[in-house]
Scaffold this active site. Structure first.
Site, PDB file in Angstrom:
ATOM      1  N   THR A 152       0.864  -1.193   0.000  1.00  0.00           N
ATOM      2  CA  THR A 152       0.000   0.000   0.000  1.00  0.00           C
ATOM      3  C   THR A 152       0.903   1.247   0.000  1.00  0.00           C
ATOM      4  O   THR A 152       1.292   1.698  -1.077  1.00  0.00           O
ATOM      5  CB  THR A 152      -0.980   0.015   1.202  1.00  0.00           C
ATOM      6  N   LYS A 178       4.161  -6.722   3.798  1.00  0.00           N
ATOM      7  CA  LYS A 178       3.881  -5.323   3.515  1.00  0.00           C
ATOM      8  C   LYS A 178       3.540  -4.676   4.851  1.00  0.00           C
ATOM      9  O   LYS A 178       3.120  -5.341   5.800  1.00  0.00           O
ATOM     10  CB  LYS A 178       2.730  -5.152   2.534  1.00  0.00           C
ATOM     11  N   THR A 189       0.071  -6.133  12.714  1.00  0.00           N
ATOM     12  CA  THR A 189      -0.230  -4.830  12.175  1.00  0.00           C
ATOM     13  C   THR A 189       0.351  -4.676  10.782  1.00  0.00           C
ATOM     14  O   THR A 189       0.696  -3.604  10.369  1.00  0.00           O
ATOM     15  CB  THR A 189       0.305  -3.757  13.105  1.00  0.00           C
ATOM     16  N   GLU A 275       6.100   4.663   7.251  1.00  0.00           N
ATOM     17  CA  GLU A 275       5.605   5.771   6.425  1.00  0.00           C
ATOM     18  C   GLU A 275       6.453   7.018   6.606  1.00  0.00           C
ATOM     19  O   GLU A 275       6.564   7.540   7.704  1.00  0.00           O
ATOM     20  CB  GLU A 275       4.128   6.050   6.750  1.00  0.00           C
ATOM     21  N   ASN A 397      -0.282  10.600   5.706  1.00  0.00           N
ATOM     22  CA  ASN A 397      -1.478  10.272   6.482  1.00  0.00           C
ATOM     23  C   ASN A 397      -2.533  11.355   6.503  1.00  0.00           C
ATOM     24  O   ASN A 397      -3.667  11.124   6.922  1.00  0.00           O
ATOM     25  CB  ASN A 397      -1.082   9.867   7.892  1.00  0.00           C
ATOM     26  N   SER A 402      -6.873  10.336  -0.802  1.00  0.00           N
ATOM     27  CA  SER A 402      -6.972  11.144  -2.025  1.00  0.00           C
ATOM     28  C   SER A 402      -5.803  10.890  -2.948  1.00  0.00           C
ATOM     29  O   SER A 402      -4.926  10.103  -2.685  1.00  0.00           O
ATOM     30  CB  SER A 402      -7.096  12.621  -1.666  1.00  0.00           C
TER      31      SER A 402
END
Lengths: 402, 402
Positions: A152, A178, A189, A275, A397, A402
Site C-alpha cells: 500500500t 507489507k 499490524t 511511512e 497520512n 486522495s
C-alpha cells in the site's frame, strides 16, 4: 572444524520454496499496479497464523484465523491490496467467504484450504466483480510480482529467502510482507507470509510462529496504531522431504534460527520503510530486570514521537530518551542509566557526558541509528525497531485516500 | 426565579485573586524574553499539587512535591523557563534547593513555604548566577507577565479567571499554564498554577485538585509523551474571608464548578495549542461500560497519530477512528458503534453511512473538531481533548534545541 547445521544457514536470492507457486495481477482495485495475487502449494501445507489484536478484526483476517484453526492446514492464500474489507459488517463477511470460495474453485481445492488477506482503505465494500475478474486471471507461476501486489504505502517490496540444511536436506524458507503505517504492538499490524518446504507439524509451526513474532514483528513500531486487518501466515509443505522437525533436536534449532532470520529481516524492513521514514532505528536495552521489561523499554523509546522527531532532526537531545524510559513502569536504576547512540556515550550514571553535539549530529546522519541503553536494574535485554518521524509521515497520512 | 450560587459563576477579565502578587523578569535563560517569575500570597496559603508520573522526576518537581506534602501550605512559587533542571543528578537537587532558598530569602519567608518549577531543556545544569540575578529583580506587582514568562514552545499564554459567590463573598479563582509538547496521560505533563482567594483546607484542596485533574489535564494529549518536570499547583489564601469550604455543602459545589471551569479551560487551551496544532479536537464518548472505559476510548481516539493526521488533512477517513476504538480493551458493541464529526454521522451500527465526503471535508476545516462516539455498551461517558498532527509538529521537535 566440523560444520554444524547452524553454519548452513544462509541468505540467498529470492526464490519460492519447492512445491510453491505464486502469481499476481491487476484487478482494478488500485489505478494501475498489480493489486491481487496468490500463493499455492502443490500439496496441502501445515499452516499457522498470528492476527491483529484490534477488536475490529477485519472479515478476511477473522476468516483466515478460523480457517487455519480448524486443522492448521492451508493449500493457498489469496490476497488483495487497495481495499481492506474491514468495518463492512455482514456484507464484508459474505464477501470474504465468496473470495475464498472463488479462489478455491479456480484452484480446484476445498475452500477450507484457502486463506485470504486484504489490505487498504477501511469501510468501503470489496468490489466483488473486480475480485472475481482478478482471480480468473491468476496462474501458477514462480513470479515474484505478488511481493509487490500486496503493497500500500510501502516504498518497496520486503522479501527474504533463507536456506539451511536439516536432516541432510536443503530447506528453503521465504518470507515477504507489507506494512508501513498502522504498525505497532501486539503483532499483526501488517501482512506477512512465510513459505517453507520444511516438514513440521502445524501445532509446532504455530508455537514457533507465535514465539518468534513476539521477538520480531511485535517489537516494531511506526506510529503506535494497530490495524484491523493484518496477520502473519506461515505454510510449510514438507516438499524438502526432511523428517518432520521436532522441538529439542539440533535440526529444530537450525530451522528456528533460519526462521527467526526471516522474520527479523522482514520486521526490520517494515520499520525502516515506515511511512515517511528516513532512518531505521534500533534500540537495544541491557540491564533490564526482566526480558519483558527490556522489551517494554526498547519499544517505549523507539515509539516516542519526541525521540522519533529528534532523530529526524539529527539532534542529540538525550533528555527525550530519558523521558521515554521514565514513562514506563520498568525497574530502572534512576542514578545508573547509560545511553549511547551509534556507540557514542551521551549519558552515564543518568547524567550527560558532555559529549560534543556536533559528533552526535554527525552520527545521526547515518541511515541506521542504534540506541543502546543500560538500565542497570538486572541482567535481561530487549530490542525494538522503528523509524524517525518526518514531514512525509504527516503528508502521507493527511491525504491517504486522495 | 431565585439565583442559585451556581448561577454566580462567571468568567471575568484576568486578575490575580485578593492577596496575591506576581512578577516576571528576564534572567537570561532565554535570549530576549522574560524567563523567570513568581507568585506570592501575602499570607501563607493552603496548597495542593499533582506531579508527573515519569520515573525521572525533575529536581524542582520533586522538591515542590515534598514541600507541599509537609503541611499542604505555600506562600510563594518561583519559576523559570528555558531550563528544566532535569536529569542533573545531585547538582540538580542542590540547585533546586538553592533556588528555593534564594526566593525565600528575598521574600523574607521560610524556604519551606516556597514551591519551585522549571521547564525547558533536559540535562543542562541550571545557570545559578542567572537564577540569582533573576530573583533579585523580582517584585511584588499585579503584572500578568508571569503567564508569558513560563512558556516554551507555546504560541500564547493560557489564562482564565472565574468568579463565584460563596458564603456571600466573591471568590476569584485564576489559573494559568504552559504546555505544548510532551503532553500526555497521567497528569503533570505541563506546568499549571491556580490561585484562589477562597478559604479551603489543604487536604480538601488536594482531593479537589486530584479528582478534577483526572477529568481535565489527564484527558488531554498532544504527542503521547510525558515530561519529567511538570505539575499543577494550587494555592488558596482565604483572603475572600468565606467560611472554609466543606464537602457536601452547596457552597462547596459552587466552588467545585468554578474550579473545574478553570482547569477545563486550561486543559483545552493546552490541547488546542499543542505543538504545531492547527485544530482543537474534542472527543466525546457515550454508551461506555464505565466512565473509566469512556475516558480510555476518548483518549485513544484523540491520541492516535493516524486520526490526528487525518484531521490535519481534513479527510473523513472514519476507519481510523474505528481502528483507534478497537485497539483499546474497552467493552464495545462491535456491530453497534456510531461515529459523528461535528454532528455529521459517518458511522451507524459500525457501518459507514455513505455520507458525502465533501461535506465531511468541509466541516473538518473548522478550528474545532468534535468527534462523538457511541460504543453502545453501557451508559457511561468520557471526554478527551487533543489536536491534529501537522508538519509543524515535526519541524518543532526535530530542532527543539537549535
Amino acid at each position: 572444524m566440523q560444520m554444524t547445521s547452524e553454519d548452513s544457514i544462509e541468505v540467498s536470492k529470492f526464490t519460492w520454496p519447492k512445491g510453491f507457486y505464486a502469481d499476481s495481477t491487476h484487478a482494478g482495485l488500485k489505478p494501475d499496479q498489480d493489486d491481487m495475487g496468490w500463493i499455492y502449494s502443490e500439496t496441502p501445507a501445515d499452516a499457522a497464523g498470528v492476527y491483529t489484536t484490534n477488536q475490529f478484526q477485519a472479515a478476511p483476517t477473522k476468516l483466515t484465523k478460523l480457517t487455519i484453526n480448524v486443522a492448521h492446514q492451508l493449500q493457498a492464500v489469496v490476497m488483495n491490496s487497495g481495499n481492506a474489507n474491514s468495518c463492512n459488517g455482514e456484507q464484508g463477511e459474505t464477501d470474504a467467504l465468496l473470495m475464498q470460495k472463488m479462489a478455491a474453485d479456480r484452484l480446484k481445492i476445498d475452500a477450507s484450504e484457502v486463506g485470504i488477506a486484504s489490505t487498504g482503505v477501511i469501510g468501503e465494500p470489496l468490489p466483488m466483480a473486480k475480485i472475481k475478474d482478478g482471480i480468473s486471471q491468476l496462474k501458477l507461476t514462480h513470479n515474484v510480482g505478488l511481493t509487490k501486489a500486496i503493497l500500500t504505502t510501502d516504498t518497496h517490496p520486503k522479501t527474504i529467502t533463507v536456506k539451511c540444511m536439516v536432516d541432510g536436506k536443503e530447506i528453503t524458507t521465504t518470507g515477504f510482507c507489507k506494512g508501513s503505517g498502522m504498525i505497532h504492538p501486539n503483532m499483526a499490524t501488517m501482512l506477512g507470509f512465510v513459505t517453507t518446504d520444511a516438514a513440521i507439524a502445524g501445532a509446532d509451526l504455530q508455537h514457533l510462529l507465535s514465539t518468534t513474532v513476539d521477538e520480531t514483528f511485535n517489537q516494531i513500531t511506526v506510529d503506535g496504531d494497530t490495524s484491523t486487518n493484518d496477520m502473519v501466515v506461515v505454510m510449510a509443505n514438507g516438499a524438502a522431504e526432511n523428517e518432520p522437525l521436532e522441538e529439542g533436536t539440533a535440526d529444530y534449532s537450525t530451522f528456528v534460527s533460519a526462521f527467526k532470520k526471516v522474520l527479523t529481516h522482514l520486521a526490520q524492513e517494515i520499520a525502516g520503510d515506515g511511512e515517511g521514514a528516513s532512518k531505521l532505528v534500533e534500540v537495544n536495552v541491557a540491564g533490564a530486570y526482566s526480558h519483558l521489561e527490556g522489551q517494554q523499554v526498547a519499544k517505549a523509546i523507539v515509539g516516542s514521537n519526541l525521540v522519533k522527531a529528534m532523530i529526524f532532526g539529527e539532534d542529540g537531545n538525550w533528555g527525550r530518551i530519558m523521558q521515554a524510559i521514565g514513562q514506563t513502569t520498568a525497574h530502572v536504576d534512576l542514578n545508573g542509566v547509560s545511553v549511547s547512540i551509534n556507540g557514542l556515550q551521551l549519558v552515564k550514571n543518568s547524567l550527560g557526558t558532555g559529549i560534543d553535539d556536533d559528533e552526535v549530529t554527525k552520527t545521526l546522519k547515518q541511515k541506521k541509528v542504534t540506541i543502546d541503553v543500560d538500565l542497570n536494574a538486572g541482567k535481561a535485554t530487549g530490542t525494538a525497531w522503528g523509524c524517525d518521524l518526518t514531514y512525509k509521515y504527516v503528508q502521507i497520512n493527511a491525504s491517504y485516500r486522495s
